[in-house]
Design a protein around this motif. Structure first.
Motif, mmCIF file in Angstrom:
data_model
loop_
_atom_site.group_PDB
_atom_site.id
_atom_site.type_symbol
_atom_site.label_atom_id
_atom_site.label_comp_id
_atom_site.label_asym_id
_atom_site.label_seq_id
_atom_site.Cartn_x
_atom_site.Cartn_y
_atom_site.Cartn_z
ATOM 1 N N ASN A 403 0.836 -1.206 0.000
ATOM 2 C CA ASN A 403 0.000 0.000 0.000
ATOM 3 C C ASN A 403 0.870 1.256 0.000
ATOM 4 O OD1 ASN A 403 -2.416 -1.471 0.067
ATOM 5 N ND2 ASN A 403 -2.381 -1.591 2.308
ATOM 6 N N ALA A 404 1.913 1.243 0.816
ATOM 7 C CA ALA A 404 2.814 2.396 0.870
ATOM 8 C C ALA A 404 3.538 2.581 -0.463
ATOM 9 C CB ALA A 404 3.825 2.201 2.004
ATOM 10 N N TYR A 405 3.822 1.463 -1.135
ATOM 11 C CA TYR A 405 4.508 1.539 -2.428
ATOM 12 C C TYR A 405 3.623 2.241 -3.460
ATOM 13 C CZ TYR A 405 7.279 0.013 -6.465
ATOM 14 O OH TYR A 405 8.043 -0.020 -7.606
ATOM 15 N N ALA A 406 2.369 1.856 -3.498
ATOM 16 C CA ALA A 406 1.441 2.479 -4.455
ATOM 17 C C ALA A 406 1.358 3.988 -4.223
ATOM 18 C CB ALA A 406 0.057 1.843 -4.335
ATOM 19 N N GLU A 407 1.318 4.385 -2.963
ATOM 20 C CA GLU A 407 1.265 5.818 -2.632
ATOM 21 C C GLU A 407 2.560 6.516 -3.035
ATOM 22 O OE1 GLU A 407 -0.410 9.351 -1.175
ATOM 23 O OE2 GLU A 407 -1.318 7.383 -1.607
ATOM 24 N N TYR A 408 3.702 5.832 -2.811
ATOM 25 C CA TYR A 408 5.002 6.415 -3.154
ATOM 26 C C TYR A 408 5.111 6.642 -4.670
ATOM 27 C CZ TYR A 408 10.101 6.960 -3.349
ATOM 28 O OH TYR A 408 11.370 7.437 -3.563
ATOM 29 N N VAL A 409 4.700 5.643 -5.447
ATOM 30 C CA VAL A 409 4.755 5.766 -6.906
ATOM 31 C C VAL A 409 3.875 6.918 -7.388
ATOM 32 C CG1 VAL A 409 4.187 4.615 -9.083
ATOM 33 C CG2 VAL A 409 5.335 3.341 -7.255
ATOM 34 N N LYS A 410 2.697 7.024 -6.804
ATOM 35 C CA LYS A 410 1.764 8.074 -7.190
ATOM 36 C C LYS A 410 2.323 9.460 -6.900
ATOM 37 C CE LYS A 410 -2.920 9.737 -6.198
ATOM 38 N NZ LYS A 410 -4.152 9.500 -5.388
ATOM 39 N N GLU A 411 2.945 9.626 -5.739
ATOM 40 C CA GLU A 411 3.422 10.944 -5.312
ATOM 41 C C GLU A 411 4.773 11.316 -5.928
ATOM 42 O OE1 GLU A 411 1.900 13.233 -3.424
ATOM 43 O OE2 GLU A 411 0.106 11.968 -3.333
ATOM 44 N N MET A 412 5.683 10.320 -6.055
ATOM 45 C CA MET A 412 7.057 10.617 -6.465
ATOM 46 C C MET A 412 7.303 10.337 -7.953
ATOM 47 S SD MET A 412 8.149 11.737 -3.623
ATOM 48 C CE MET A 412 9.888 11.956 -3.989
ATOM 49 N N HIS A 413 6.359 9.697 -8.628
ATOM 50 C CA HIS A 413 6.464 9.413 -10.066
ATOM 51 C C HIS A 413 7.707 8.579 -10.395
ATOM 52 C CE1 HIS A 413 3.213 12.280 -10.554
ATOM 53 N NE2 HIS A 413 3.937 13.184 -9.888
ATOM 54 N N VAL A 414 7.999 7.613 -9.553
ATOM 55 C CA VAL A 414 9.097 6.680 -9.777
ATOM 56 C C VAL A 414 8.695 5.329 -9.186
ATOM 57 C CG1 VAL A 414 10.283 7.326 -7.629
ATOM 58 C CG2 VAL A 414 11.589 6.272 -9.493
ATOM 59 N N ALA A 415 9.058 4.256 -9.875
ATOM 60 C CA ALA A 415 8.719 2.913 -9.401
ATOM 61 C C ALA A 415 10.017 2.156 -9.090
ATOM 62 C CB ALA A 415 7.904 2.163 -10.452
ATOM 63 N N PRO A 416 10.512 2.265 -7.869
ATOM 64 C CA PRO A 416 11.798 1.629 -7.540
ATOM 65 C C PRO A 416 11.716 0.102 -7.568
ATOM 66 C CG PRO A 416 10.765 2.529 -5.561
ATOM 67 C CD PRO A 416 9.940 2.997 -6.725
ATOM 68 N N SER A 417 12.786 -0.515 -8.006
ATOM 69 C CA SER A 417 12.884 -1.963 -7.896
ATOM 70 C C SER A 417 13.147 -2.319 -6.437
ATOM 71 C CB SER A 417 14.007 -2.502 -8.786
ATOM 72 O OG SER A 417 15.249 -1.929 -8.413
ATOM 73 N N VAL A 418 12.825 -3.556 -6.073
ATOM 74 C CA VAL A 418 12.932 -3.991 -4.679
ATOM 75 C C VAL A 418 13.824 -5.224 -4.600
ATOM 76 C CG1 VAL A 418 11.687 -4.870 -2.662
ATOM 77 C CG2 VAL A 418 10.667 -3.068 -4.089
ATOM 78 N N ILE A 419 14.765 -5.204 -3.688
ATOM 79 C CA ILE A 419 15.624 -6.354 -3.407
ATOM 80 C C ILE A 419 15.378 -6.761 -1.964
ATOM 81 C CG2 ILE A 419 17.997 -7.213 -3.233
ATOM 82 C CD1 ILE A 419 18.779 -5.091 -5.312
ATOM 83 N N ILE A 420 14.903 -7.982 -1.766
ATOM 84 C CA ILE A 420 14.664 -8.495 -0.415
ATOM 85 C C ILE A 420 15.851 -9.353 -0.003
ATOM 86 C CG2 ILE A 420 13.163 -9.891 1.054
ATOM 87 C CD1 ILE A 420 10.917 -9.359 -1.007
ATOM 88 N N VAL A 421 16.513 -8.968 1.071
ATOM 89 C CA VAL A 421 17.561 -9.810 1.667
ATOM 90 C C VAL A 421 16.894 -10.522 2.836
ATOM 91 C CG1 VAL A 421 19.845 -9.882 2.723
ATOM 92 C CG2 VAL A 421 19.336 -8.178 0.959
ATOM 93 N N GLN A 422 16.494 -11.754 2.597
ATOM 94 C CA GLN A 422 15.677 -12.487 3.564
ATOM 95 C C GLN A 422 16.570 -13.174 4.600
ATOM 96 O OE1 GLN A 422 14.909 -16.279 3.521
ATOM 97 N NE2 GLN A 422 14.049 -15.728 5.498
ATOM 98 N N VAL A 423 16.378 -12.788 5.854
ATOM 99 C CA VAL A 423 17.195 -13.277 6.966
ATOM 100 C C VAL A 423 16.313 -14.081 7.916
ATOM 101 C CG1 VAL A 423 18.672 -12.607 8.888
ATOM 102 C CG2 VAL A 423 18.751 -11.312 6.768
ATOM 103 N N ASP A 424 16.797 -15.238 8.332
ATOM 104 C CA ASP A 424 16.089 -16.123 9.271
ATOM 105 C C ASP A 424 14.778 -16.619 8.660
ATOM 106 O OD1 ASP A 424 18.114 -16.063 11.158
ATOM 107 O OD2 ASP A 424 17.320 -14.286 12.135
ATOM 108 N N GLY A 425 13.638 -16.339 9.289
ATOM 109 C CA GLY A 425 12.367 -16.887 8.814
ATOM 110 C C GLY A 425 11.981 -16.359 7.451
#
Length: 488
Positions: A403-425
């Motif tokens: 949800n926050a991503y959709a708002e960020y894209v709408k306001e900032m006019h940029v769609a950042p790529s996402v890298i998840i560094v998954q730790v533990d669970g």
């Protein structure tokens, strides 16, 4: 297979190699077997790329072993050439893995090892140095493949009658020497390696320390900082200056592991000056690896049980900070978020020690709202082209990230790529939700120690995953010289 499917397979293979931690060879072997079967062409190009860019030594050995035992002549030729770059103990591990795990010892591998040994025999200094450090490994290679040693190799390795001009003969003299001065002279004249000489030394004097350190490689100096400190090496001005020279030299030595300097700091509890020198070396080596050009945000999960995530993020912040030529911000979050800032103290960018201080009081506690970090970044009006999230993906509190991503894209006019560094669970539904929303996302399962964190940087440095794969495909397969192939 369509072009997109082929690209996806290559991205998956690349992701696996950059996020697999240091483990035993047999545990990593299925990854290499699978990659070779799925896309032998990409695997062949990935090998020389990894030899230049990668830092997990086990992968380099497995590339050689699996290429050498493949069904493709071109790949066997690449293995033939890459093997020549290894140390004797590494060649021995390649041979053992090929025989015991893969179950093959093809003629081309035997040829590669024969050429490796004969090349060293032709260079007396190189061979004697190898015999000092890896005598048993060299014996293993000759004996396992029934390769006839030359006269000098026979005398040193099997007859135990080293020539008088060899360092191994000097090693026998070293054990018999009555004074530290005699021992120091022998070590200097014969360039007896530290790891070999130290066992024959009874009493360590400053002169002997100078001789030992002169005989050490930069990596050996870094690895043995705690021992050198116990021996009083840091208390003697002349000896300390020599140590500093070796540490400085390690910045440009490709054989030095990027984060070994950090490990030395932790193990030895060094003085501030030496610690800063080791930290500077780490930063220089990191900066020489890659350059990140995209504005980047690092989100750090500090919710309950995320102590490991905080530690990984601290290492990653220092690494990214050393190589990025764009704006970089770090946000820590639980149910709320705040920016983490490292002071630079008059320098161009924060060093590892600066990030250590910035993270010092951050403790894992609270619930998890990954979206809170993005909401804070939106409030700050920071335009990021990529977001790296160190987390177990267990988001349980609004604002939720998608949800926050959709708002960020709408306001900032940029769609950042996402890298998840998954730790533990793990929570696969988190990534699935991002993919469903059309967000460009990659997921790394971090299972390694601090040395594997650096492997994340090459992908962060590329504008896109596809461009990274294209770059690797441009690395040529090493080819055996035709003259050598004709006499095999």
């Amino acid at each position: 297979m369509t072009q997109n499917d082929e690209q996806d397979v290559r991205v998956q293979i690349l992701n696996s190699f950059l996020t697999t931690p240091h483990r035993k060879l047999e545990e990593l072997a299925p990854l290499h077997t699978g990659a070779l079967e799925r896309d032998p062409l990409f695997y062949g190009h990935l090998a020389p790329w990894y030899f230049e860019k990668g830092e997990v030594r086990d992968h380099k050995l497995l590339f050689v072993a699996h290429l050498a035992t493949s069904d493709h002549e071109e790949l066997r030729g690449a293995a033939w050439m890459l093997l020549q770059q290894l140390a004797p103990y590494e060649v021995a591990r390649v041979l053992d893995h090929s025989k015991q795990v893969i179950g093959k010892t093809p003629r081309s591998l035997r040829s590669a090892i024969t050429r490796y040994l004969k090349t060293r025999e032709q260079n007396i200094r190189q061979f004697d140095g190898a015999a000092l450090r890896a005598r048993n490994d060299l014996k293993h290679l000759y004996a396992s493949l029934r390769i006839k040693p030359g006269p000098r190799a026979q005398a040193i390795l099997f007859d135990e009658q080293p020539p008088a001009d060899s360092p191994l003969a000097a090693l026998k003299q070293l054990a018999k020497a009555e004074t530290a001065e005699e021992q120091a002279l022998l070590i200097l004249e014969q360039k007896i390696p530290y790891t070999t000489a130290v066992g024959a030394i009874k009493h360590v004097t400053p002169a002997l320390l100078v001789a030992l350190i002169n005989a050490m490689s930069p990596q050996e100096v870094i690895n043995n900082m705690a021992m050198l400190k116990r021996r009083g090496a840091l208390d003697d001005k002349e000896v300390k200056a020599l140590i500093d020279q070796k540490i400085t030299a390690s910045a440009s030595d490709k054989r030095v592991s990027t984060l070994k300097a950090k490990k030395a700091i932790e193990a030895a509890q060094l003085d501030e000056e030496t610690e800063q020198l080791l930290t500077d070396v780490t930063d220089q080596r990191v900066a020489s690896r890659v350059e990140i050009k995209r504005p980047t945000a690092l989100f750090v999960d500090k919710s309950s049980s995320m102590t490991k995530a905080v530690e990984v993020a601290k290492q990653l912040a220092a690494l990214v900070g050393a190589v990025i030529n764009a704006e970089f911000r770090v946000y820590a979050f639980d149910s709320a978020a705040f920016e983490v800032k490292a002071s630079v103290k008059g320098k161009d960018r924060p060093a590892l020690s600066d990030w250590e201080k910035a993270f010092k009081l951050i403790k894992a506690d609270g619930s998890t709202s990954i979206g809170a970090a993005l909401a804070k970044m939106l409030k700050d009006k920071f335009v990021a082209e990529q977001i790296v999230i160190v987390t177990d993906e267990g988001e349980n509190t609004p604002p939720l990230f998608h949800n926050a991503y959709a708002e960020y894209v709408k306001e900032m006019h940029v769609a950042p790529s996402v890298i998840i560094v998954q730790v533990d669970g793990s929570n696969p539904s988190f990534m699935a939700g991002l993919q469903k929303q059309g967000i460009e996302v990659m997921r790394y399962q971090f299972r390694g120690d601090q040395y594997s964190v650096v492997n994340i940087l090459p992908l962060m440095a590329m504008p896109s995953r596809a461009e990274m794969v294209d770059l690797i495909m441009q690395y040529p397969l090493p080819e055996r010289p035709q003259r050598i192939m004709s006499v095999e």
